[in-house]
Design a protein around this motif. Structure first.
Motif, PDB file in Angstrom:
ATOM      1  N   UNK A   1     -72.426  86.660  27.348  1.00 47.47           N
ATOM      2  CA  UNK A   1     -72.555  88.417  27.971  1.00 47.47           C
ATOM      3  C   UNK A   1     -72.270  88.427  29.167  1.00 47.47           C
ATOM      4  N   UNK A   2     -73.057  87.423  29.686  1.00 42.95           N
ATOM      5  CA  UNK A   2     -72.468  87.646  31.609  1.00 42.95           C
ATOM      6  C   UNK A   2     -71.874  87.026  31.950  1.00 42.95           C
ATOM      7  N   UNK A   3     -70.865  86.382  32.465  1.00 48.32           N
ATOM      8  CA  UNK A   3     -70.119  85.810  33.346  1.00 48.32           C
ATOM      9  C   UNK A   3     -71.126  85.009  33.885  1.00 48.32           C
ATOM     10  N   UNK A   4     -71.001  83.618  33.828  1.00 47.79           N
ATOM     11  CA  UNK A   4     -71.444  83.130  35.017  1.00 47.79           C
ATOM     12  C   UNK A   4     -70.803  81.944  35.458  1.00 47.79           C
ATOM     13  N   UNK A   5     -70.994  81.497  36.757  1.00 45.00           N
ATOM     14  CA  UNK A   5     -70.226  80.803  37.715  1.00 45.00           C
ATOM     15  C   UNK A   5     -70.100  79.120  36.903  1.00 45.00           C
TER      16      UNK A   5
ATOM     17  N   UNK B   1     -83.220  86.186  30.151  1.00 46.22           N
ATOM     18  CA  UNK B   1     -82.611  84.943  31.273  1.00 46.22           C
ATOM     19  C   UNK B   1     -81.200  84.007  30.342  1.00 46.22           C
ATOM     20  N   UNK B   2     -81.086  84.597  28.263  1.00 50.91           N
ATOM     21  CA  UNK B   2     -80.677  83.607  27.773  1.00 50.91           C
ATOM     22  C   UNK B   2     -79.765  84.597  28.165  1.00 50.91           C
ATOM     23  N   UNK B   3     -79.225  85.334  28.429  1.00 48.53           N
ATOM     24  CA  UNK B   3     -78.234  86.147  27.879  1.00 48.53           C
ATOM     25  C   UNK B   3     -76.608  85.489  28.723  1.00 48.53           C
ATOM     26  N   UNK B   4     -77.354  84.885  30.072  1.00 48.93           N
ATOM     27  CA  UNK B   4     -76.134  83.987  30.391  1.00 48.93           C
ATOM     28  C   UNK B   4     -75.521  83.140  29.355  1.00 48.93           C
TER      29      UNK B   4
ATOM     30  N   UNK C   1     -70.989  98.250  37.100  1.00 49.55           N
ATOM     31  CA  UNK C   1     -71.126  96.856  35.813  1.00 49.55           C
ATOM     32  C   UNK C   1     -72.479  95.286  36.807  1.00 49.55           C
ATOM     33  N   UNK C   2     -71.793  95.733  37.678  1.00 54.45           N
ATOM     34  CA  UNK C   2     -72.707  94.619  38.348  1.00 54.45           C
ATOM     35  C   UNK C   2     -74.012  94.309  38.019  1.00 54.45           C
ATOM     36  N   UNK C   3     -75.117  95.818  38.726  1.00 54.03           N
ATOM     37  CA  UNK C   3     -75.853  95.950  38.063  1.00 54.03           C
ATOM     38  C   UNK C   3     -76.501  95.889  36.670  1.00 54.03           C
ATOM     39  N   UNK C   4     -75.789  96.040  36.121  1.00 51.27           N
ATOM     40  CA  UNK C   4     -76.440  95.866  34.274  1.00 51.27           C
ATOM     41  C   UNK C   4     -76.091  94.487  34.319  1.00 51.27           C
ATOM     42  N   UNK C   5     -75.299  93.835  35.004  1.00 51.60           N
ATOM     43  CA  UNK C   5     -75.258  92.552  33.901  1.00 51.60           C
ATOM     44  C   UNK C   5     -76.903  91.265  35.116  1.00 51.60           C
ATOM     45  N   UNK C   6     -77.345  92.244  36.566  1.00 54.60           N
ATOM     46  CA  UNK C   6     -77.803  91.578  36.833  1.00 54.60           C
ATOM     47  C   UNK C   6     -78.834  91.870  36.330  1.00 54.60           C
ATOM     48  N   UNK C   7     -79.391  93.609  35.657  1.00 54.97           N
ATOM     49  CA  UNK C   7     -80.884  93.561  35.143  1.00 54.97           C
ATOM     50  C   UNK C   7     -81.015  93.164  33.632  1.00 54.97           C
TER      51      UNK C   7
ATOM     52  N   UNK D   1     -70.115  75.762  38.072  1.00 57.92           N
ATOM     53  CA  UNK D   1     -70.326  75.227  38.895  1.00 57.92           C
ATOM     54  C   UNK D   1     -71.784  76.080  39.596  1.00 57.92           C
ATOM     55  N   UNK D   2     -72.136  76.767  39.868  1.00 59.21           N
ATOM     56  CA  UNK D   2     -73.561  77.219  39.895  1.00 59.21           C
ATOM     57  C   UNK D   2     -74.246  77.415  38.752  1.00 59.21           C
ATOM     58  N   UNK D   3     -73.304  78.377  38.065  1.00 57.87           N
ATOM     59  CA  UNK D   3     -74.189  78.850  36.842  1.00 57.87           C
ATOM     60  C   UNK D   3     -74.434  80.431  37.260  1.00 57.87           C
ATOM     61  N   UNK D   4     -74.841  80.461  38.034  1.00 60.51           N
ATOM     62  CA  UNK D   4     -75.138  82.601  38.548  1.00 60.51           C
ATOM     63  C   UNK D   4     -74.059  82.738  38.063  1.00 60.51           C
ATOM     64  N   UNK D   5     -74.871  84.133  38.175  1.00 68.66           N
ATOM     65  CA  UNK D   5     -73.716  85.384  37.203  1.00 68.66           C
ATOM     66  C   UNK D   5     -72.627  85.702  38.831  1.00 68.66           C
ATOM     67  N   UNK D   6     -71.456  85.651  37.854  1.00 66.53           N
ATOM     68  CA  UNK D   6     -70.823  85.895  38.755  1.00 66.53           C
ATOM     69  C   UNK D   6     -71.085  87.376  38.971  1.00 66.53           C
ATOM     70  N   UNK D   7     -70.365  87.611  40.348  1.00 64.10           N
ATOM     71  CA  UNK D   7     -70.821  88.926  41.070  1.00 64.10           C
ATOM     72  C   UNK D   7     -69.881  89.525  41.314  1.00 64.10           C
ATOM     73  N   UNK D   8     -68.346  88.636  41.182  1.00 67.67           N
ATOM     74  CA  UNK D   8     -67.373  89.791  41.759  1.00 67.67           C
ATOM     75  C   UNK D   8     -67.103  90.391  42.679  1.00 67.67           C
ATOM     76  N   UNK D   9     -68.062  90.164  43.689  1.00 70.49           N
ATOM     77  CA  UNK D   9     -68.071  90.838  45.495  1.00 70.49           C
ATOM     78  C   UNK D   9     -66.849  90.456  45.936  1.00 70.49           C
ATOM     79  N   UNK D  10     -65.739  89.773  45.596  1.00 63.53           N
ATOM     80  CA  UNK D  10     -64.544  90.012  46.492  1.00 63.53           C
ATOM     81  C   UNK D  10     -63.656  91.314  45.957  1.00 63.53           C
TER      82      UNK D  10
END
Length: 111
Positions: free
Chosen positions: A58-62, A51-54, A39-45, A64-73
């Protein structure tokens, strides 16, 4: 001889079983996180290709930073369970080794 063959089998199983167990636990950990990694790979691709997907949501963005939420934790937490199982198995094997050594020493001292 038959005794040597049985001893060899016991030693082989004793040394091979922990390795097989660790491999099985790591495999299970990989199964736990495979869907999240895909899921993370698909979101990043999708983010790279569109670039307008954020902005579209469609893609959850943080926030504060506006970066894609990787949910690495979440990935780490899911894989941490198998790692803890391996650690506790190692602790148990070490305790058994100490008990066996102490038992043999106590038996020889008692004689």
């Amino acid at each position: 001889t038959r005794a040597s063959a049985l001893t060899g089998c016991a030693v082989g199983i004793g040394k091979g079983a922990p390795v097989i167990f660790i491999g099985a636990v790591c495999y299970y950990g990989c199964i736990l996180i495979t869907a999240d990694v895909e899921k993370l790979t698909a979101n990043i691709m999708k983010m790279f290709l569109d670039p307008d997907a954020v902005a579209d949501g469609d893609i959850q963005a943080d926030a504060v930073t506006g970066c894609a939420d990787a949910q690495i934790y979440e990935l780490l937490e899911k894989f941490l369970i198998p790692v803890m199982v391996i650690f506790f198995m190692s602790i148990g094997m070490g305790a058994v080794g100490v008990i066996v050594t102490d038992s043999q020493n106590a038996l020889s001292a008692a004689r």
